[in-house]
Design a protein around this motif. Structure first.
Motif, PDB file in Angstrom:
ATOM      1  N   MET A   1       0.810  -1.190   0.000  1.00  0.00           N
ATOM      2  CA  MET A   1       0.000   0.000   0.000  1.00  0.00           C
ATOM      3  C   MET A   1       0.854   1.255   0.000  1.00  0.00           C
ATOM      4  N   PRO A   2       1.893   1.280  -0.740  1.00  0.00           N
ATOM      5  CA  PRO A   2       2.642   2.543  -0.806  1.00  0.00           C
ATOM      6  C   PRO A   2       2.036   3.512  -1.832  1.00  0.00           C
ATOM      7  N   PHE A   3       2.284   4.783  -1.587  1.00  0.00           N
ATOM      8  CA  PHE A   3       1.919   5.840  -2.517  1.00  0.00           C
ATOM      9  C   PHE A   3       3.130   6.745  -2.665  1.00  0.00           C
ATOM     10  N   ILE A   4       3.544   6.975  -3.900  1.00  0.00           N
ATOM     11  CA  ILE A   4       4.651   7.892  -4.170  1.00  0.00           C
ATOM     12  C   ILE A   4       4.114   9.023  -5.013  1.00  0.00           C
ATOM     13  N   ASN A   5       4.187  10.234  -4.472  1.00  0.00           N
ATOM     14  CA  ASN A   5       3.696  11.421  -5.174  1.00  0.00           C
ATOM     15  C   ASN A   5       4.860  12.365  -5.451  1.00  0.00           C
ATOM     16  N   THR A   6       4.904  12.854  -6.660  1.00  0.00           N
ATOM     17  CA  THR A   6       5.973  13.756  -7.083  1.00  0.00           C
ATOM     18  C   THR A   6       5.417  15.133  -7.396  1.00  0.00           C
ATOM     19  N   LYS A   7       5.950  16.142  -6.731  1.00  0.00           N
ATOM     20  CA  LYS A   7       5.697  17.537  -7.105  1.00  0.00           C
ATOM     21  C   LYS A   7       6.956  17.990  -7.814  1.00  0.00           C
ATOM     22  N   ILE A   8       6.793  18.464  -9.037  1.00  0.00           N
ATOM     23  CA  ILE A   8       7.953  18.851  -9.842  1.00  0.00           C
ATOM     24  C   ILE A   8       7.646  20.150 -10.571  1.00  0.00           C
ATOM     25  N   ASN A   9       8.653  20.959 -10.778  1.00  0.00           N
ATOM     26  CA  ASN A   9       8.428  22.286 -11.348  1.00  0.00           C
ATOM     27  C   ASN A   9       8.488  22.316 -12.878  1.00  0.00           C
ATOM     28  N   THR A  10       8.451  21.161 -13.521  1.00  0.00           N
ATOM     29  CA  THR A  10       8.471  21.101 -14.984  1.00  0.00           C
ATOM     30  C   THR A  10       7.318  20.235 -15.478  1.00  0.00           C
ATOM     31  N   LYS A  11       7.133  20.227 -16.770  1.00  0.00           N
ATOM     32  CA  LYS A  11       6.159  19.356 -17.427  1.00  0.00           C
ATOM     33  C   LYS A  11       6.876  18.078 -17.833  1.00  0.00           C
ATOM     34  N   LEU A  12       6.244  16.943 -17.595  1.00  0.00           N
ATOM     35  CA  LEU A  12       6.804  15.657 -17.979  1.00  0.00           C
ATOM     36  C   LEU A  12       6.057  15.122 -19.197  1.00  0.00           C
TER      37      LEU A  12
ATOM     38  N   LEU B   1       9.985   3.225 -10.293  1.00  0.00           N
ATOM     39  CA  LEU B   1       9.552   3.306  -8.901  1.00  0.00           C
ATOM     40  C   LEU B   1       8.929   1.986  -8.458  1.00  0.00           C
ATOM     41  N   GLY B   2       8.237   1.322  -9.378  1.00  0.00           N
ATOM     42  CA  GLY B   2       7.659   0.015  -9.089  1.00  0.00           C
ATOM     43  C   GLY B   2       8.720  -1.015  -8.746  1.00  0.00           C
ATOM     44  N   GLN B   3       9.864  -0.900  -9.382  1.00  0.00           N
ATOM     45  CA  GLN B   3      10.987  -1.793  -9.067  1.00  0.00           C
ATOM     46  C   GLN B   3      11.644  -1.380  -7.750  1.00  0.00           C
TER      47      GLN B   3
ATOM     48  N   LEU C   1       1.335  -0.506  -5.481  1.00  0.00           N
ATOM     49  CA  LEU C   1       1.876   0.857  -5.543  1.00  0.00           C
ATOM     50  C   LEU C   1       0.975   1.787  -6.339  1.00  0.00           C
ATOM     51  N   MET C   2       0.698   2.954  -5.763  1.00  0.00           N
ATOM     52  CA  MET C   2       0.026   4.036  -6.485  1.00  0.00           C
ATOM     53  C   MET C   2       1.046   5.155  -6.661  1.00  0.00           C
ATOM     54  N   VAL C   3       1.092   5.719  -7.862  1.00  0.00           N
ATOM     55  CA  VAL C   3       2.046   6.780  -8.184  1.00  0.00           C
ATOM     56  C   VAL C   3       1.271   7.986  -8.703  1.00  0.00           C
TER      57      VAL C   3
ATOM     58  N   VAL D   1       6.768   9.694  -0.075  1.00  0.00           N
ATOM     59  CA  VAL D   1       6.574   8.245  -0.056  1.00  0.00           C
ATOM     60  C   VAL D   1       5.786   7.910   1.197  1.00  0.00           C
ATOM     61  N   LYS D   2       4.580   7.407   1.012  1.00  0.00           N
ATOM     62  CA  LYS D   2       3.743   7.008   2.143  1.00  0.00           C
ATOM     63  C   LYS D   2       3.604   5.498   2.112  1.00  0.00           C
ATOM     64  N   VAL D   3       3.813   4.880   3.266  1.00  0.00           N
ATOM     65  CA  VAL D   3       3.722   3.421   3.343  1.00  0.00           C
ATOM     66  C   VAL D   3       2.848   3.016   4.523  1.00  0.00           C
TER      67      VAL D   3
END
Length: 114
Positions: A1-12, A24-26, A39-41, A64-66
């Motif tokens: 049940m992890p969640f990884i959230n990215t705040k980034i200052n650019t467009k991907l 990240l899954g690996q 995993l939720m990203v 990263v929340k676990v």
């Protein structure tokens, strides 16, 4: 049940998001009992971020929340992997990445809590 959230200052690009998500899954398997299967990203792009008083270059804040707990050494190893992923995929300087960990006791899914 992890969640990884990215705040980034650019467009991907979609390709960059997909590549980061896969890597990240690996990497999440660094935490015992965690896998990509749960995993939720998330990505928040074009977020105004300043680091050391400047908004120059690519800057990222990764949460990263676990569910449950892990040792500091496991989190330290995962931080290295996360920084490597963002450096490799985006060419960004790892010194402009903060990684925050949160261990959660209560986690809900599918109408109830674990």
């Amino acid at each position: 049940m992890p969640f990884i959230n990215t705040k980034i200052n650019t467009k991907l690009t979609k390709e960059q998001r997909d590549t980061i998500k896969t890597k990240l899954g690996q990497a999440i398997t660094t935490i015992p009992g965690k896998s990509e299967a749960w995993l939720m990203v998330g990505f928040e792009e074009n977020v105004p971020l300043y680091f050391k008083g400047s908004d120059e270059g690519t800057i990222a804040f990764i949460e990263v929340k676990v569910y449950g707990k892990a040792s500091p050494s496991v989190f330290n190893t995962l931080t290295g992997k996360i920084c490597d992923i963002y450096s490799e995929v985006l060419g960004m300087d790892a010194s402009k990445i903060y990684v925050k960990y949160e261990e959660v006791e209560n986690w809900g899914w599918n109408g109830s809590n674990f």
